[in-house]
Enzyme design. Structure first.
Site, PDB file in Angstrom:
ATOM      1  N   TYR A 141       0.820  -1.215   0.000  1.00  0.00           N
ATOM      2  CA  TYR A 141       0.000   0.000   0.000  1.00  0.00           C
ATOM      3  C   TYR A 141       0.858   1.271   0.000  1.00  0.00           C
ATOM      4  O   TYR A 141       0.381   2.355  -0.300  1.00  0.00           O
ATOM      5  CB  TYR A 141      -0.947   0.036   1.208  1.00  0.00           C
ATOM      6  CG  TYR A 141      -2.000  -1.059   1.192  1.00  0.00           C
ATOM      7  CD1 TYR A 141      -2.306  -1.734   0.010  1.00  0.00           C
ATOM      8  CD2 TYR A 141      -2.692  -1.416   2.329  1.00  0.00           C
ATOM      9  CE1 TYR A 141      -3.257  -2.739  -0.017  1.00  0.00           C
ATOM     10  CE2 TYR A 141      -3.646  -2.424   2.306  1.00  0.00           C
ATOM     11  CZ  TYR A 141      -3.918  -3.077   1.133  1.00  0.00           C
ATOM     12  OH  TYR A 141      -4.863  -4.069   1.105  1.00  0.00           O
ATOM     13  N   ASP A 223      -2.983 -18.308   1.699  1.00  0.00           N
ATOM     14  CA  ASP A 223      -4.165 -18.979   1.141  1.00  0.00           C
ATOM     15  C   ASP A 223      -4.679 -20.049   2.096  1.00  0.00           C
ATOM     16  O   ASP A 223      -5.888 -20.185   2.329  1.00  0.00           O
ATOM     17  CB  ASP A 223      -3.888 -19.555  -0.256  1.00  0.00           C
ATOM     18  CG  ASP A 223      -2.492 -20.141  -0.401  1.00  0.00           C
ATOM     19  OD1 ASP A 223      -1.676 -19.957   0.523  1.00  0.00           O
ATOM     20  OD2 ASP A 223      -2.221 -20.790  -1.418  1.00  0.00           O
ATOM     21  N   ASP A 247      -5.130  -6.987   5.880  1.00  0.00           N
ATOM     22  CA  ASP A 247      -6.335  -6.256   5.499  1.00  0.00           C
ATOM     23  C   ASP A 247      -7.425  -7.259   5.119  1.00  0.00           C
ATOM     24  O   ASP A 247      -8.576  -7.177   5.566  1.00  0.00           O
ATOM     25  CB  ASP A 247      -5.982  -5.349   4.300  1.00  0.00           C
ATOM     26  CG  ASP A 247      -7.070  -4.353   3.974  1.00  0.00           C
ATOM     27  OD1 ASP A 247      -8.058  -4.286   4.722  1.00  0.00           O
ATOM     28  OD2 ASP A 247      -6.927  -3.650   2.952  1.00  0.00           O
ATOM     29  N   ASP A 251     -10.838  -8.853   7.672  1.00  0.00           N
ATOM     30  CA  ASP A 251     -12.264  -8.763   7.328  1.00  0.00           C
ATOM     31  C   ASP A 251     -12.901 -10.143   7.364  1.00  0.00           C
ATOM     32  O   ASP A 251     -14.067 -10.297   7.732  1.00  0.00           O
ATOM     33  CB  ASP A 251     -12.452  -8.130   5.942  1.00  0.00           C
ATOM     34  CG  ASP A 251     -12.653  -6.623   6.046  1.00  0.00           C
ATOM     35  OD1 ASP A 251     -12.156  -6.036   7.032  1.00  0.00           O
ATOM     36  OD2 ASP A 251     -13.305  -6.040   5.155  1.00  0.00           O
TER      37      ASP A 251
END
Ligand code: NAD
Length: 361
Positions: A141, A223, A247, A251
């Site tokens: 980012y 994964d 990130d 969630d």
């Protein structure tokens, strides 16, 4: 203890939930006789309206002076098509960077009374209690070069995933310190089978782990971790990972616990001369324009963030436990906002805040 707090209510339901969080903070300070000084600042859309910028200098100054910052949420639909510099979300990145908060902590806990609202089967989610520690100020980012160049068939986009050894070391140490106060297990998540970046990440984590021989370390590829979070969430204590993986995984972690409105977060940086850890505390959710101004937002994420602030920035474990226990008691009492689908009439934001204060006693 002196608690010098900056409050940034922000936009939409941010103002409503922080009002309740501050109510709880004032209640705790009065009960345990702490000296609470609260200042308030502008961030996000409201700051653009009042000052022309999402992160005014005055806010940066107030944050630098405070021991800890409590934030609501930012974002207003009217800015959806504004240029990046004029978007409320820019304020969020600005304050994280200004405070140098490099680790984002997201506790994921399945409260017994709420397991029904999880999309997973009860027996899978019951007992889940982990903290996802996400590196917050490095990685893809922020890496350069970045951008889109060329046109037509030559059009090309690039982002750069970059980490330095010190960036990995400091967040790893924080994760291990947290693990020591819990079940003493760190799971480091990377993609070291493909990315050099992750190979460095894993090597440095293994080295730092030697400083904490009492804490167990294991590694998962990202994964596989995404899969294990839903197959067996109870196996995790501390999940340590880089910015983008964190990130996404946090969630996923969010849905394990039920409503997004319940989830607190803490972003932590270095230690101040006062002894307090620099910290930015905020609920995980956004400004929820669809329910803003209706007194029906769930304030428990913001209130839980106050609990995290008491624990991480000030080391006030008894007070933090009292806030957590009160949240659990309110959840069990069924006095719930609409997002938690109560059996009777939903409680208002304000009623839930008052119920938490009453449960603290
Ligand atoms: P959101 O989290 O605001 O809302 C998603 C859904 O969850 C909505 O249906 C909302 O009503 C519900 N919800 C969220 N918080 C709730 C609460 N406390 N109680 C009950 N229901 C709740 O996400 P979004 O709709 O994608 O984004 C809205 C705005 O918020 C956007 O401008 C976005 O950029 C911003 N945003 C800000 C932050 C932040 O400030 N940290 C985080 C995420 C999104």
């Amino acid at each position: 203890m002196d608690l010098n707090i900056l409050v940034l209510p922000g936009d939409g339901i941010g103002a409503e939930v922080t009002r309740e969080a501050v109510k709880v903070l004032e209640h705790v300070a009065a009960k345990w006789k702490h000296c609470l000084a609260i200042s308030e600042g502008l961030l996000g859309g409201i700051a653009i309206h009042r000052t022309g910028t999402p992160f005014p200098e005055e806010t940066a100054r107030l944050a630098a002076d405070a021991d800890a910052t409590l934030m609501g949420a930012v974002g207003l639909p009217e800015f959806d098509n504004a240029p990046p510099e004029k978007r409320p979300e820019k304020g969020l990145l600005g304050i994280r960077q200004a405070l140098g908060v490099y680790a984002n902590l997201r506790p994921v806990r399945a409260y017994a009374s709420q397991v029904e609202s999880s999309p997973l089967k009860n027996h899978l989610v019951e007992g889940t209690d982990m903290i996802i520690v996400r590196e917050l100020t490095g990685g893809i980012y922020y890496g350069t070069p970045r951008g889109i160049t060329g046109s037509g068939a030559e059009e090309r986009a690039v982002n750069t995933m970059t980490y330095t050894r010190p960036e990995i070391e400091r967040v790893t140490r924080m994760a291990f310190h947290l693990a020591r106060a819990r079940r003493k297990k760190v799971t480091s998540v990377d993609k070291s089978n493909v990315l050099e970046n992750s190979q460095l990440w894993r090597r440095v984590v293994v080295e730092i782990a030697k400083e904490f021989p009492d804490v167990q370390l294991d590694h998962l590829l990202v994964d596989n971790c995404a899969m294990q979070l839903v197959l067996n969430p109870k196996r995790f204590d501390i999940v340590l990972t880089e910015n983008m993986f964190g990130d996404i995984l946090s969630d996923e972690g969010a849905v394990l616990a039920g409503s997004i409105g319940m989830l607190p977060s803490a972003s932590i940086g270095d230690r101040r001369p006062s002894g307090a850890w620099v910290g930015l505390y905020e609920p995980v959710h956004g400004s929820a324009p669809d329910i803003a101004g209706q007194n029906k937002a769930n304030p428990l994420g913001a209130i839980g963030s106050v609990g995290a602030m008491l624990e991480y920035s000030f080391g006030l474990k008894e007070e933090a436990s009292a806030v957590d226990a009160a949240i659990e008691a309110v959840l069990a009492s069924g006095r719930l906002t609409a997002d938690l689908r109560p059996s009777g009439a939903p409680a208002t934001t304000e009623q839930v805040g008052s119920a938490v204060c009453a449960a603290i006693g």
